[in-house]
Design a protein around this motif. Structure first.
Motif, PDB file in Angstrom:
ATOM      1  N   ILE A   8     -42.749  20.496  19.486  1.00 15.18           N
ATOM      2  CA  ILE A   8     -41.979  20.993  20.618  1.00 15.18           C
ATOM      3  C   ILE A   8     -42.972  21.355  21.716  1.00 15.18           C
ATOM      4  O   ILE A   8     -42.838  22.333  22.399  1.00 15.18           O
ATOM      5  N   ASP A   9     -44.017  20.584  21.875  1.00 14.59           N
ATOM      6  CA  ASP A   9     -45.032  20.805  22.885  1.00 14.59           C
ATOM      7  C   ASP A   9     -46.143  19.821  22.583  1.00 14.59           C
ATOM      8  O   ASP A   9     -46.013  18.971  21.727  1.00 14.59           O
ATOM      9  N   VAL A  10     -47.261  19.962  23.274  1.00 13.06           N
ATOM     10  CA  VAL A  10     -48.414  19.107  23.037  1.00 13.06           C
ATOM     11  C   VAL A  10     -49.560  19.976  22.542  1.00 13.06           C
ATOM     12  O   VAL A  10     -49.864  21.005  23.140  1.00 13.06           O
ATOM     13  N   ILE A  11     -50.189  19.588  21.440  1.00 11.12           N
ATOM     14  CA  ILE A  11     -51.324  20.342  20.929  1.00 11.12           C
ATOM     15  C   ILE A  11     -52.462  20.268  21.941  1.00 11.12           C
ATOM     16  O   ILE A  11     -52.762  19.218  22.485  1.00 11.12           O
ATOM     17  N   LEU A 114     -33.961  20.644  12.186  1.00  4.94           N
ATOM     18  CA  LEU A 114     -34.588  20.241  13.451  1.00  4.94           C
ATOM     19  C   LEU A 114     -34.587  18.727  13.652  1.00  4.94           C
ATOM     20  O   LEU A 114     -34.438  18.237  14.775  1.00  4.94           O
ATOM     21  N   LEU A 115     -34.785  18.010  12.582  1.00  2.00           N
ATOM     22  CA  LEU A 115     -35.075  16.584  12.696  1.00  2.00           C
ATOM     23  C   LEU A 115     -34.015  15.778  13.448  1.00  2.00           C
ATOM     24  O   LEU A 115     -34.358  14.872  14.220  1.00  2.00           O
ATOM     25  N   PRO A 116     -32.714  16.049  13.293  1.00  2.97           N
ATOM     26  CA  PRO A 116     -31.736  15.253  14.047  1.00  2.97           C
ATOM     27  C   PRO A 116     -31.810  15.437  15.559  1.00  2.97           C
ATOM     28  O   PRO A 116     -31.278  14.612  16.303  1.00  2.97           O
ATOM     29  N   TYR A 117     -32.445  16.506  16.023  1.00  2.08           N
ATOM     30  CA  TYR A 117     -32.511  16.775  17.464  1.00  2.08           C
ATOM     31  C   TYR A 117     -33.693  16.089  18.136  1.00  2.08           C
ATOM     32  O   TYR A 117     -33.834  16.168  19.348  1.00  2.08           O
ATOM     33  N   TYR A 118     -34.545  15.423  17.371  1.00  7.25           N
ATOM     34  CA  TYR A 118     -35.741  14.836  17.951  1.00  7.25           C
ATOM     35  C   TYR A 118     -35.475  13.471  18.553  1.00  7.25           C
ATOM     36  O   TYR A 118     -34.711  12.671  18.037  1.00  7.25           O
ATOM     37  N   ASP A 119     -36.165  13.241  19.648  1.00  6.40           N
ATOM     38  CA  ASP A 119     -36.147  11.931  20.301  1.00  6.40           C
ATOM     39  C   ASP A 119     -37.596  11.574  20.590  1.00  6.40           C
ATOM     40  O   ASP A 119     -38.233  12.174  21.458  1.00  6.40           O
ATOM     41  N   ILE A 123     -38.078  17.656  20.704  1.00  4.68           N
ATOM     42  CA  ILE A 123     -36.707  18.144  20.604  1.00  4.68           C
ATOM     43  C   ILE A 123     -36.033  18.076  21.968  1.00  4.68           C
ATOM     44  O   ILE A 123     -36.683  18.217  23.010  1.00  4.68           O
ATOM     45  N   HIS A 124     -34.752  17.819  21.965  1.00  2.00           N
ATOM     46  CA  HIS A 124     -33.998  17.757  23.212  1.00  2.00           C
ATOM     47  C   HIS A 124     -34.085  19.100  23.929  1.00  2.00           C
ATOM     48  O   HIS A 124     -33.917  20.163  23.331  1.00  2.00           O
ATOM     49  N   GLU A 125     -34.369  19.051  25.223  1.00  2.00           N
ATOM     50  CA  GLU A 125     -34.622  20.271  25.992  1.00  2.00           C
ATOM     51  C   GLU A 125     -33.464  21.269  25.896  1.00  2.00           C
ATOM     52  O   GLU A 125     -33.678  22.489  25.868  1.00  2.00           O
ATOM     53  N   ALA A 126     -32.239  20.773  25.836  1.00  2.00           N
ATOM     54  CA  ALA A 126     -31.076  21.659  25.810  1.00  2.00           C
ATOM     55  C   ALA A 126     -31.033  22.530  24.554  1.00  2.00           C
ATOM     56  O   ALA A 126     -30.417  23.593  24.550  1.00  2.00           O
TER      57      ALA A 126
END
Length: 238
Positions: A8-11, A114-119, A123-126
């Motif tokens: 949910i970000d960039v390392i 969490l996994l279904p919300y990933y694209d 994760i989807h911003e909403a």
């Protein structure tokens, strides 16, 4: 499934943990070195990596696969969470970079949720704040003492410059980062550095890394290509 990195970000490319980070290994292993200690998270294990710490990661596949999840708690989010839920921080004593997280039946189901919300790994911003809130509520329910770490917004305290730099010179971070982590402004860092080492930070860092590289190549029979990343040579423009 091959190697997968859900974030949910960039390392940080600077090898610095900029935000408190939840890490969960679904399959495989993650090895982390913070300049003093080595930490390992294996399949099914979770940890909280604290902010403002150096970290070098090494990944290990299991049955040819590696799957992990990172969730980042930035200060803005944490301040909003604290105001919303009225969290009063408890006392926090541990100085460890990676805090093991207790499972208690809730963390693993959350990760799967969490996994279904990933694209494409994000994760989807909403849903980002909603899922982070859910995770943080779970963590604080399991280990209330984490509030003393997560909701401490004070900058790093001034530390011994010589000891700090000799321990962490191999990490590839900017002088501004080194200054902040030693509890100094950039100008104060450069001034104190010269008083301690009788050299500018940039020249000292290059020399120390070259000395370590020479030692590793002469004693360990390693090639430059094997060690330059571990010695902070990605960026010498300090």
């Amino acid at each position: 499934m091959g190697a997968t990195n859900h974030v949910i970000d960039v390392i940080s490319p600077e090898q610095l943990v900029a935000h408190h980070t939840f890490a969960h290994v679904i399959q495989g292993a993650m090895h982390l070195y913070d300049g003093s200690r080595n930490f390992t998270l294996k399949s099914g294990e979770s940890g909280l990596v604290r902010k403002n710490r150096f970290a070098r990661y090494k990944k290990e596949k299991e049955d040819g696969q590696l799957e992990k999840v990172f969730v980042f708690f930035d200060e803005g989010f944490l301040r909003r969470f604290q105001e919303k839920y009225g969290v009063t921080p408890s006392k926090w004593d541990s100085d460890e970079t990676v805090i093991p997280l207790e499972e208690r039946g809730l963390v693993a189901p959350f990760v799967q949720s969490l996994l279904p919300y990933y694209d494409h790994g994000k994760i989807h911003e909403a849903f980002a704040d909603l899922k982070r809130e859910e995770l943080l509520l779970i963590l604080l329910q399991n280990q209330p003492e984490l509030s003393g770490l997560l909701f401490d917004f004070q900058p790093p305290e001034k530390v011994n410059l010589e000891e700090f730099m000799n321990r962490n010179y191999t990490f590839n971070v900017s002088l501004e980062r080194f200054a902040y982590l030693t509890g100094r402004s950039l100008s104060a860092f450069k001034r104190d550095f010269f008083l301690v080492f009788h050299e500018t930070p940039g020249r000292w860092l290059v020399q120390k890394r070259l000395e370590e590289a020479h030692f590793l190549m002469s004693q360990g029979h390693k090639a430059p290509s094997d060690i330059y990343l571990d010695l902070g040579f990605e960026n010498l423009s300090h």
